[in-house]
Design a protein around this motif. Structure first.
Motif, mmCIF file in Angstrom:
data_model
loop_
_atom_site.group_PDB
_atom_site.id
_atom_site.type_symbol
_atom_site.label_atom_id
_atom_site.label_comp_id
_atom_site.label_asym_id
_atom_site.label_seq_id
_atom_site.Cartn_x
_atom_site.Cartn_y
_atom_site.Cartn_z
ATOM 1 N N SER A 185 0.852 -1.207 -0.011
ATOM 2 C CA SER A 185 0.080 -0.039 0.048
ATOM 3 C C SER A 185 0.848 1.274 0.004
ATOM 4 O O SER A 185 0.527 2.434 -0.457
ATOM 5 C CB SER A 185 -0.842 -0.141 1.375
ATOM 6 O OG SER A 185 -1.835 -1.319 1.230
ATOM 7 N N GLU A 186 2.082 1.090 0.787
ATOM 8 C CA GLU A 186 2.987 2.321 0.554
ATOM 9 C C GLU A 186 4.244 1.792 0.098
ATOM 10 O O GLU A 186 4.525 0.770 -0.363
ATOM 11 C CB GLU A 186 3.232 2.650 2.381
ATOM 12 C CG GLU A 186 2.181 2.561 3.131
ATOM 13 C CD GLU A 186 1.394 3.967 2.644
ATOM 14 O OE1 GLU A 186 2.078 4.843 2.338
ATOM 15 O OE2 GLU A 186 0.344 4.011 2.890
ATOM 16 N N ASN A 212 0.826 -0.930 -4.768
ATOM 17 C CA ASN A 212 0.969 0.301 -5.704
ATOM 18 C C ASN A 212 1.956 0.143 -6.662
ATOM 19 O O ASN A 212 3.233 0.650 -6.305
ATOM 20 C CB ASN A 212 1.141 1.532 -4.273
ATOM 21 C CG ASN A 212 1.291 2.619 -4.936
ATOM 22 O OD1 ASN A 212 1.164 2.922 -6.378
ATOM 23 N ND2 ASN A 212 1.361 3.830 -4.194
ATOM 24 N N HIS A 268 2.551 1.487 -9.465
ATOM 25 C CA HIS A 268 2.930 2.569 -10.065
ATOM 26 C C HIS A 268 3.983 3.597 -9.139
ATOM 27 O O HIS A 268 5.120 3.886 -9.709
ATOM 28 C CB HIS A 268 1.799 3.457 -10.373
ATOM 29 C CG HIS A 268 2.030 4.847 -10.729
ATOM 30 N ND1 HIS A 268 1.952 6.132 -9.849
ATOM 31 C CD2 HIS A 268 2.384 5.483 -11.882
ATOM 32 C CE1 HIS A 268 2.376 6.918 -10.611
ATOM 33 N NE2 HIS A 268 2.489 6.846 -11.710
ATOM 34 N N GLY A 269 3.463 3.417 -7.779
ATOM 35 C CA GLY A 269 4.478 4.219 -6.897
ATOM 36 C C GLY A 269 5.741 3.568 -6.889
ATOM 37 O O GLY A 269 6.753 4.354 -6.781
ATOM 38 N N GLY A 292 -3.299 3.698 -5.582
ATOM 39 C CA GLY A 292 -2.488 4.845 -6.358
ATOM 40 C C GLY A 292 -3.226 4.893 -7.497
ATOM 41 O O GLY A 292 -4.244 4.801 -7.949
#
Length: 878
Positions: free
Chosen positions: A287-288, A321, A323-324, A361
Motif C-alpha cells: 500500500s506504501e 501500489n 505505479h508508486g 495509487g
C-alpha cells in the motif's frame, strides 16, 4: 498401444547460421482388425513457428492450410456447429506448445504424420540452444533424432544431453564436428528404449537439448544470399560495464507465504553475484512505498552484508501500489545520473517483480504505461517479472517492450527462486550500451531492429534486411556502441561471393534460409511492436505481420492452420493456433495457409504524368506497372495520389479522405471528351480504433463522349456500353476487344488496359483481398499511360497534374516522427507545411517495389490542388 503401432519416429533438424528447420515424421499402422484412432502428439518450442503439416493415409495426403485467423475461426465455428472439430495446439509447460491431431484409420492401414517448424536459435550464456521434446509414449522400432548444423564461421563446441539419458543410453548419442559442420544422432534400439529388460514402457520421456557455439575471429559476421542479408554481432573480450540496478519488488499481501520466501531466496543469491563496481538499491511496494536506501549504493562487501540483512526481514502485507514503486525507482536512477553518483559509462536497469495487479495509487494500467515510458524516456531498460497466474501479463509485457526490456513469467513451483536467478544471470555482464548497426539507407529496405540499448556478454545481436536491388552483392555496415572505457566504432564489409565460398557444402543448407530468417525475425518484431501500438499504427503492423505470416506460411498469433480429415472422419476439421503468453485461448487452435496475399492500398496508387510510354507488342508496359498487392504497401500510411515532378527528380503525394459512396472526378478533358470518375468504398465495418477510416476505389467509370463509350469497372465486373449496346465480362475472362477507335484488353484476374482513339490509355489494376477477410474488400487502382494525348484544358484531381508543376522546399526541420522531417513548400503561390514520407513504386520491381520519397501535403491536398477537395465530388459515375 491399443492395436496401433508407431513403427517409425524421426526428428530431423537442419540448422544453417542459427536458423533451424525441423521436421518431425511419425509413421503408424493399425495392427487390429477394426478401425482405430491414431494420435500424433508432439511438443515444440514456444519460440518456433509451425510452417507445414500433413498426414498421409494409405497414400492419400491431407495437408494443413494456413489462413488468416479470423477466417480459420469462422471455418472452425462452422465445423463446431456440425460437431466436427478438434483444437490442435495448446500451451503446455514453460517452454513448449503441444500439437495434437488424431485420425481414424482402417484395419491394416498406415498413416504418416509430418510436422515442420522453424525458429531462430538465440545465444544465451555463450551458446546456442536447440530444445527437442521427446515423448513417443510407446516403444518405437525405428526412433531417430538427427541434427545437422552448418555454420560458416566454424563450430567451436557442440554438446547434446537428454534429461532421460541413462548411462546405457549415453553411448547412443553420436556427436561430431569439424570446421563448419556439426552432426548429432541419437538412435536407440528397441531394447535400449525399455525402462527395464522385459518392460514395454519407454524410457524416452523428457528434453533433448543441443548446444553449440561458433568461432569468433571478428566481432561480427555478415552473410548475403539472394537479395537478403543477416548480420550477427557478438564481440568478445570486451571489458565489462558496471551496472546500476534497481530491484522493485511487490510485497503486497498476495505475495505472503512461499512466494515472498522464494523472492528473498533469489535476491540473496543475486546479491552474491553483484560486482563491486555495481550500484544497486531495493524498492518495496505494497500500500506504501519503502526503499532500502535513498540513493543508489555501491556494492562494497559492507553494503552487500547490510543489503542481505534488509532482504531477510522483508515481509508481505497490504495492497499493490505498482505505479508508486516504479516511479520511485526511476526517480532514484535519475538522481544518481544527475548528481554523477554513478559512472557515465554504465548500464542502468530496473527489474520489477509482481504477482498481482495495481489496485492502489494509480491503478489504470494504460496510465501507468504512459507515465513510466515518459519518466524513463529511453534512458534505462525495464525488465518485468510476473509471478504466477494472477498478473496482467499483457500489461507487464507492453510496459517492458516500451522501455527496451522484456517480460517473463515466473512459474510458482519449487524452483521459482532458480527461475528468478536464471533470469537475472542473463543480464549479469553488460559489455556495451547504445549499440547501433547502421546500413546504407538507399540500399536496404525492410530492416529489422538495428539499435539496442544493451549488449550482454554471452548473447548476440541479429539484424536482417532486404536489398532494394535484389542483385546487389556487397554491403558495408557502420557499427557503434559505448564500452566501459571508450566508444566502439568500426566498419565491416561483406560480399555475396565471400558468403558463397563459405557455403560450398550445399547439401547442408535448406533453401532461402536468409530470406526465411529475415521473415521470422521481422514477424517476431512486428508482433512485439503491435503489442504496444494503438489505432492506425496497430492496424498497419498487424497487416504487415499477417501478410508476411501468410506469404512465408508461418503459424503466428495472426494465422491458423486448418487440417481437414478424410471423409471417414466426417471431414472433421482441426485448427492449430499459436498460443499467446498471458492469454487464455478460449477458441481451440487453428492453422491456416495462404489464400491470396492481400493488402490494402488506401485509395489507389496513381502514377500520373510520368508514365507516358505506350504499351507495345513486345513487353507490354502495363505488366511492369501493375502493382501486385503485397505487404510492402501499408494499409494506413500510404498516399493515395503520387505526382511526379521530373525536373526536380522528386514527387508530391496527398490523400483524399472522404466517405464511402462519394464519387470523385479524377480526369476531365472537355476537348477529347474523356472523363474518369471513381466511387469510394470503405471497409466492411468501421474500425473503432482509427481516427480516419480506410477508403479506396471500388468502382471506376471511364467515358469518351466522342466515341459514345462508357466503361464501368468493379472488382467483380467490367461492363462496356457503346451507344445502346452493353457487353459484360468478369475478371476470370481473358479478352482482347477492338472496335471503332477503342481497344480493351483484360488480363485475367490482374488488370485491364483501355486505349481510346488517339487519346489516353488507362490501366485498371485489380487488388483482391481474401474473400472472408473480416475488414477489407477488393478494390481497384488506376494508372494513366498516355496522358500527353489529353488536352491542356484537362482537369480533375489527377488531370490537373498532367501539366508541369513546380515547387520550392524551404526550412527543413524535425517533425513529430523523427524519421519524417517537416518542411515549408512553396507551390502555386501557396506556403504549405509538408512532411517527408515515401511510397512504393512498382514500375521496376512489380514484386517488391522500390521506396520513392515524396513530400506529403496534408489536409486533403489543400493548397496543392486547385480549390478544395469537395469541389471534385460529382453526383454520378458518368
Amino acid at each position: 498401444v491399443n492395436g496401433i503401432e508407431i513403427y517409425s519416429m524421426k526428428i530431423d533438424s537442419k540448422v544453417t547460421s542459427r536458423f533451424a528447420h525441423n521436421i518431425i515424421t511419425s509413421r503408424a499402422v493399425n495392427r487390429g482388425n477394426v478401425s482405430k484412432e491414431v494420435f500424433f502428439d508432439v511438443e515444440l518450442p514456444k519460440t518456433a513457428f509451425i510452417t507445414n503439416f500433413s498426414m498421409t493415409i494409405d497414400g492419400v495426403a491431407y495437408p494443413g492450410t494456413i489462413k488468416e485467423k479470423e477466417a480459420a475461426k469462422k471455418q472452425y465455428e462452422k465445423a463446431v456447429s456440425r460437431g466436427q472439430t478438434a483444437g490442435l495446439v495448446k500451451a503446455s509447460g514453460r517452454k513448449t506448445e503441444k500439437f495434437t491431431v488424431s485420425v481414424n484409420i482402417k484395419a491394416a492401414s498406415k498413416v504418416t504424420f509430418e510436422l515442420t517448424y522453424e525458429e531462430l536459435l538465440k545465444r544465451q550464456f555463450g551458446k546456442y540452444e536447440m530444445f527437442i521434446k521427446v515423448k513417443p509414449k510407446q516403444l518405437v522400432k525405428d526412433f531417430e533424432i538427427e541434427v545437422d548444423i552448418f555454420e560458416p564461421q566454424g563450430i567451436t563446441e557442440l554438446e547434446a544431453e537428454g534429461t532421460f539419458i541413462t548411462n546405457e543410453l549415453q553411448n547412443t548419442i553420436k556427436k561430431s564436428f569439424s570446421g563448419k559442420k556439426g552432426h548429432i544422432s541419437f538412435k536407440p534400439t528397441l531394447d535400449q528404449q525399455r525402462t527395464c529388460a522385459n518392460c514395454s514402457q519407454s524410457v524416452l520421456d523428457g528434453d533433448f537439448t543441443v548446444r553449440y557455439d561458433v568461432k569468433r575471429t571478428t566481432p561480427d559476421n555478415l552473410q548475403i544470399v539472394n537479395g537478403y542479408f543477416v548480420h550477427f554481432f557478438a564481440p568478445t573480450n570486451l571489458p565489462k560495464l558496471s551496472k546500476n540496478i534497481i530491484f522493485v519488488l511487490d510485497t503486497s499481501g498476495s505475495m505472503s507465504g512461499r512466494e515472498i520466501e522464494q523472492t528473498k531466496e533469489a535476491m540473496l543469491k543475486i546479491l552474491d553475484d553483484i560486482k563491486e563496481d555495481d550500484f544497486f538499491n531495493f524498492i518495496l511496494f505494497d500500500s506504501e512505498i519503502s526503499t532500502w536506501k535513498e540513493t543508489l549504493i555501491k556494492a562494497t562487501p559492507e553494503n552487500l552484508d547490510e543489503a542481505r540483512k534488509f532482504v531477510r526481514q522483508i515481509s508481505a502485507h497490504g495492497m499493490t501500489n505498482l505505479h508508486g514503486g516504479l516511479m520511485r525507482g526511476i526517480d532514484i536512477l535519475n538522481a544518481a545520473h544527475e548528481e554523477n553518483l554513478v559512472p557515465k559509462r554504465s548500464a542502468s536497469i530496473i527489474i520489477m517483480l509482481t504477482d498481482g495487479q495495481p489496485n492502489v495509487g494509480v491503478s489504470n494500467t494504460h496510465e501507468i504505461e504512459k507515465a513510466v515510458k515518459k519518466a524513463i524516456d529511453g534512458r534505462y531498460t525495464l525488465y518485468n517479472l510476473g509471478f504466477g497466474s494472477g498478473v496482467d501479463y499483457g500489461f507487464l509485457e507492453r510496459m517492458a517492450l516500451d522501455n527496451k526490456g522484456l517480460a517473463r513469467r515466473i512459474y510458482p513451483d519449487s524452483d521459482a527462486a532458480l527461475q528468478l536467478q536464471g533470469f537475472y544471470d542473463k543480464f549479469l555482464n553488460p559489455m556495451l550500451i547504445d549499440v547501433e548497426l547502421n546500413y546504407p539507407e538507399n540500399e536496404i529496405s525492410d530492416l529489422t531492429t538495428n539499435s539496442f540499448k544493451h549488449f550482454y556478454d554471452g548473447s548476440e545481436i541479429v539484424v536482417a534486411g532486404r536489398f532494394v536491388d535484389s542483385n546487389q552483392n556487397h554491403l558495408s555496415v557502420d557499427v557503434r556502441g559505448e564500452g566501459a572505457n571508450d566508444a566502439l566504432s568500426y566498419t565491416t564489409q561483406q560480399d555475396a561471393e565471400q558468403t558463397a565460398q563459405a557455403f560450398q557444402e550445399q547439401q547442408y543448407i535448406f533453401g532461402e534460409y536468409v530470406e526465411r530468417l529475415w521473415a521470422y525475425l521481422t514477424i517476431e518484431q512486428l508482433l512485439e511492436k503491435r503489442l504496444t501500438a494503438t489505432g492506425e499504427e496497430k492496424e498497419n503492423l498487424t497487416a504487415q505481420a499477417l501478410a508476411l505470416s501468410l506469404l512465408y506460411k508461418f503459424v503466428t498469433p495472426l494465422t491458423s492452420m486448418v487440417v481437414t480429415k478424410p471423409e471417414e472422419d466426417g471431414n472433421e476439421e482441426g485448427i492449430a493456433d499459436k498460443p499467446t503468453e498471458g492469454i487464455d485461448i478460449t477458441i481451440p487452435g487453428t492453422c491456416v495457409v495462404y489464400v491470396k496475399l492481400l493488402l490494402i492500398v488506401k485509395l489507389i496508387s496513381i502514377k500520373p504524368s510520368f508514365i507516358t510510354k505506350s504499351y507495345g507488342q513486345t513487353s507490354p508496359l502495363y505488366y511492369t506497372h501493375a502493382p501486385q498487392p503485397t505487404w510492402y504497401t501499408s494499409v494506413d500510411g500510404d498516399p493515395h495520389f503520387i505526382i511526379s515532378v521530373p525536373q526536380k527528380k522528386d514527387a508530391i503525394c496527398f490523400n483524399i479522405n472522404e466517405n464511402p459512396g462519394m464519387i470523385l472526378n479524377l480526369i476531365n478533358d472537355p476537348v477529347t471528351g474523356i472523363t474518369v470518375n471513381g466511387e469510394l468504398i470503405g471497409d466492411k465495418r468501421a474500425n473503432s480504433d482509427a481516427k480516419i477510416q480506410n477508403s479506396y476505389f471500388g468502382k471506376l467509370g471511364i467515358a469518351n463522349k466522342q466515341l459514345d463509350v462508357r466503361l464501368t469497372v468493379t472488382p467483380e465486373m467490367i461492363t462496356i456500353q457503346n451507344g445502346d449496346e452493353k457487353t459484360g465480362f468478369t475478371w476470370l475472362d481473358s479478352v482482347t476487344l477492338q472496335q471503332a477507335g477503342l481497344t480493351l484488353i483484360i488480363n485475367r484476374k490482374k488488370n485491364l488496359v483501355l486505349s481510346m482513339g488517339s487519346g489516353a490509355s488507362f490501366v485498371v489494376v485489380l487488388h483482391q483481398v481474401w474473400k472472408k477477410h473480416p475488414l477489407h474488400q477488393d478494390f481497384l487502382g488506376l494508372y494513366t499511360l498516355k496522358s500527353d494525348k489529353l488536352s491542356e484544358q484537362t482537369h480533375g484531381l489527377l488531370g490537373q497534374f498532367f501539366r508541369p508543376i513546380d515547387f520550392t522546399i524551404l526550412e527543413i526541420h524535425p517533425g513529430s516522427d523523427p524519421k519524417k522531417p517537416d518542411a515549408t513548400m512553396i507551390v502555386k503561390n501557396n506556403e504549405l507545411i509538408v512532411t517527408r514520407g515515401w511510397q512504393k513504386d512498382y514500375r521496376r520491381d512489380p514484386k517488391h517495389g522500390v521506396d520513392v520519397p515524396c513530400w506529403f501535403v496534408h489536409d486533403n491536398g489543400a493548397g496543392l490542388i486547385d480549390g478544395v477537395h469537395t469541389d471534385y465530388i460529382v453526383s454520378s459515375l458518368f
